[in-house]
Design a protein around this motif. Sequence first.
Motif: not given
Length: 366
Positions: A26-44
């Motif tokens: 709750a008190d940390k910056p959180v990003i939900v990302g695409g495919d995190e295994a992939k180098r080029h995952g994106i921020v959703l």
Amino acid sequence: MDRTVLHVDMNNFYASVELLTRPDLADKPVIVGGDEAKRHGIVLAKNNLAKSYGVKTAETLYQALQKCPGAVVLPAQHDKYRHYSVWAKLLYREYSDRVESFGPDEAWIDVTELNRSGAALAHEIQNRVKSELGLPVSIGVSWNKTFAKMGSDYKKPEGITVIGRENYKDLLWPLPVGRLLFVGRVTAQRLTQIGIETVGELARQEPEDLRYILGKNADRLIYSARGEDRSPVLTAEEMGHQKSIGAMHTTDHDVRDPEDIRKLLWDLSGRVAERAVRAGLKGRTVSITVRYQDFSQHSRQRSTAYLMQDQGSIFEQAWILFEAGVSENLTKQGVRLLGVSLEQLEDETLPQQVSLADWAKCYTSE
Ligand SMILES: [Mg+2]
């Protein structure tokens, strides 16, 4: 008599769902990302803390982590988000048949027939979503869809803003014109260039004078800015059926930089999402079309187990397709045309596929 229209927006939807099972974040910056295994995952999606570091939706995880190295990246769990999305809309349907989805985390509810105070209903719904689903929402209340939507945007998170005939000029007219529903980035830039910087300034224009910039949307946008959006909140039954929804972009030069392609795909995904939302449809398949400078053309498609309607989900698939099949050709040939489409469409406003068993499964999955 004026209608009473609510627009409910679940705040930081994906990130809020993730935090339900990860209160430690709750008190940390959180990003939900695409495919995190992939180098080029994106921020959703991202929570407010990640937002404060400048993290933006649709940029690469690499870019996001440069700005916010401490961010916790969680993989997207679309099935889970969909369950919450449908569950919220089931709750809204207790108030009205007129519940029109606008993306996975937003909906309009026409509560006119209840004959109750819009503000009181907004508080009730906000409290119920919080206690029954655990999720924060902000709600706008107005007599039309455009202003209700702008109301839910006005104060986040967990705001309730009533846009009435007595205060809309004070609250909404000073806002930048780009904040008006359906005024995209490019349109906002062009309006600003000719001195129309605010919603109020747009409201004071005549459609004929702006047809050269806004085309056939001139009437709709100007009337919306004036509070004269009369479009009804549609029931699921009133929404039509189509086979596919697409958008394409032709360039006048060769595009070779993957970064430029990424931006184009993002914009195209947004246009597809906007059309899907307006039609009340969601799709399981995304396809992209790429034409090179020698006019050779390639199409690829990809299906998911979940239904997509929002820009992030469509873009995620489009980007995977691009990375998988096209990017290596870029060094040889520039791109001249890009298209994105959403197919295998379904009316997703009816919560037909949710069972309690599914719900329980979703609720306990990590
Ligand atoms: Mg939202």
